[in-house]
Design a protein around this motif. Structure first.
Motif, PDB file in Angstrom:
ATOM      1  N   ILE A 203      -1.122  -1.905   5.738  1.00 36.57           N
ATOM      2  CA  ILE A 203       0.129  -2.107   6.356  1.00 36.57           C
ATOM      3  C   ILE A 203       0.193  -1.903   7.813  1.00 36.57           C
ATOM      4  CG2 ILE A 203       2.389  -0.746   6.125  1.00 36.57           C
ATOM      5  CD1 ILE A 203       1.193   0.597   3.728  1.00 36.57           C
ATOM      6  N   THR A 204       1.046  -2.834   8.387  1.00 38.66           N
ATOM      7  CA  THR A 204       1.242  -2.762   9.772  1.00 38.66           C
ATOM      8  C   THR A 204       2.852  -2.598  10.221  1.00 38.66           C
ATOM      9  OG1 THR A 204      -0.492  -4.077  10.020  1.00 38.66           O
ATOM     10  CG2 THR A 204       1.357  -4.067  11.992  1.00 38.66           C
TER      11      THR A 204
ATOM     12  N   PRO B 265      -6.143   5.999   8.425  1.00 40.86           N
ATOM     13  CA  PRO B 265      -6.295   5.757   7.084  1.00 40.86           C
ATOM     14  C   PRO B 265      -5.257   6.454   6.038  1.00 40.86           C
ATOM     15  CG  PRO B 265      -8.206   6.210   8.114  1.00 40.86           C
ATOM     16  CD  PRO B 265      -7.299   6.729   9.149  1.00 40.86           C
ATOM     17  N   THR B 266      -4.996   5.828   4.851  1.00 39.52           N
ATOM     18  CA  THR B 266      -4.098   6.639   4.166  1.00 39.52           C
ATOM     19  C   THR B 266      -5.038   7.173   2.895  1.00 39.52           C
ATOM     20  OG1 THR B 266      -3.885   4.571   2.689  1.00 39.52           O
ATOM     21  CG2 THR B 266      -2.435   4.927   4.605  1.00 39.52           C
TER      22      THR B 266
ATOM     23  N   LEU C 142       6.201   5.442   3.043  1.00 36.54           N
ATOM     24  CA  LEU C 142       6.628   5.219   1.523  1.00 36.54           C
ATOM     25  C   LEU C 142       5.909   3.871   0.959  1.00 36.54           C
ATOM     26  CD1 LEU C 142      10.493   5.867   1.947  1.00 36.54           C
ATOM     27  CD2 LEU C 142       8.765   7.434   1.186  1.00 36.54           C
ATOM     28  N   LEU C 143       5.651   2.974   1.900  1.00 33.22           N
ATOM     29  CA  LEU C 143       5.047   1.816   1.548  1.00 33.22           C
ATOM     30  C   LEU C 143       3.238   2.104   0.964  1.00 33.22           C
ATOM     31  CD1 LEU C 143       5.918  -0.455   4.493  1.00 33.22           C
ATOM     32  CD2 LEU C 143       6.587  -0.726   2.061  1.00 33.22           C
ATOM     33  N   ALA C 144       2.912   3.185   1.526  1.00 30.79           N
ATOM     34  CA  ALA C 144       1.506   3.762   1.032  1.00 30.79           C
ATOM     35  C   ALA C 144       1.715   4.316  -0.138  1.00 30.79           C
ATOM     36  CB  ALA C 144       0.940   4.570   2.431  1.00 30.79           C
TER      37      ALA C 144
ATOM     38  N   LEU D  54      -2.889   2.329   7.624  1.00 28.07           N
ATOM     39  CA  LEU D  54      -1.346   2.243   8.293  1.00 28.07           C
ATOM     40  C   LEU D  54      -1.629   2.065   9.746  1.00 28.07           C
ATOM     41  CD1 LEU D  54       1.568   2.328   7.701  1.00 28.07           C
ATOM     42  CD2 LEU D  54       1.514   4.855   7.922  1.00 28.07           C
ATOM     43  N   ASP D  55      -1.132   1.035  10.091  1.00 28.22           N
ATOM     44  CA  ASP D  55      -1.329   0.647  11.921  1.00 28.22           C
ATOM     45  C   ASP D  55       0.249   0.411  12.263  1.00 28.22           C
ATOM     46  OD1 ASP D  55      -3.989   1.072  12.389  1.00 28.22           O
ATOM     47  OD2 ASP D  55      -3.985  -0.544  11.023  1.00 28.22           O
TER      48      ASP D  55
END
Length: 276
Positions: free
Chosen positions: A68-69, A88-89, A58-60, A95-96
């Protein structure tokens, strides 16, 4: 003795993923715009206690270009997150996921947002970590979290009472969290404003309408009951005996209605913005 860290079951946790994700979406809706960056810049975001990564995505959605980690200390949860969500987003970010203990994690680079969803209640003294986390934010960045505020609800109270009963106290003493696992909203507000932040703190009680047989038991098997299941894992007969007693108590406390089983769930939210 302090309670041992629970072993997590991602599949059980995700059985109520929709209900569990809603408070995180409500939290993100109150997070302000992140510090301005050059057109090609990537906001830097940390998700503390990311679990299986389903809500980290949801952050992406909110910040498509962000790096984002998600951090967690559960190998089981991280395995699920790596497989299902890492990479990748769609908006050009990434996103990791990485192993970290929230009790000691500190930013090693400046972050625009540090967020935590239903994790800090597992971290004794978590409010003492706020200063380090705020120090790791860029001016205008935010610390945002939500925690359960329902430790006096029947689902928790009955579990504690059973664990402290004569049959179980020798096996389960010190296993469960108590009402001091989280602070009152006023206390969070005071802690955060004392650090010079602009703090927004509130609480909400959701009425989740759960379906199926013994749905409240099914819910807590993914979260609050994990320490008991872990403590009795080497004795299946005892584990099943505890669960059977607890199931009976929950059925009385949360009777099914015509359309499902109402499950009130109070949560406490905070968004603290670092002044520029």
């Amino acid at each position: 003795m302090p309670a041992a860290a629970p072993t997590w079951d991602p599949a059980q946790y995700l059985r109520h993923a929709g209900h569990r994700a809603r408070p995180f979406a409500d939290l993100l809706a109150r997070v302000p715009d992140l510090p301005a960056r050059p057109p090609a810049g990537h906001p830097r975001i940390a998700d503390l206690g990311c679990g299986p990564g389903n809500v980290t995505t949801l952050l992406a959605d909110r910040w498509p270009t962000a790096r984002i980690t998600g951090y967690d200390n559960s190998a089981e949860m991280l395995d699920k997150a790596h497989v299902d969500h890492e990479g990748p987003t769609a908006g050009g970010g990434r996103l990791d996921f990485a192993h970290a203990d929230v009790r000691t994690w500190a930013p090693e680079e400046p972050f625009d947002l540090i967020v935590s969803n239903a994790t800090l209640q597992w971290v004794p003294g978590h409010a003492e970590r706020f200063a380090d986390w705020m120090a790791g934010l860029k001016p205008g960045g935010a610390l945002a979290f939500q925690v359960p505020g329902n430790f006096d609800a029947p689902s928790h109270r009955l579990m504690r009472e059973l664990a402290e009963s004569p049959r179980w106290r020798d096996r389960l003493a010190g296993t469960l969290r108590h009402a001091d696992a989280v602070l009152a909203p006023e206390a969070y507000h005071e802690r955060l404003t004392a650090l010079g932040c602009a703090a927004d703190v509130w609480e909400t009680t959701y009425i989740h309408l759960l379906q199926g047989e013994d749905p409240v038991l099914d819910w807590v098997k993914g979260t609050g009951l994990r320490p008991v299941l872990n403590a009795l894992a080497d004795d299946p007969e005892a584990r099943d005996g505890f669960v059977a007693e607890y199931r009976t108590a929950l059925r009385e406390a949360y009777p099914a209605g015509a359309h499902g089983t109402p499950f009130p769930f109070r949560r406490v939210f905070a968004v603290a913005t670092k002044r520029g």
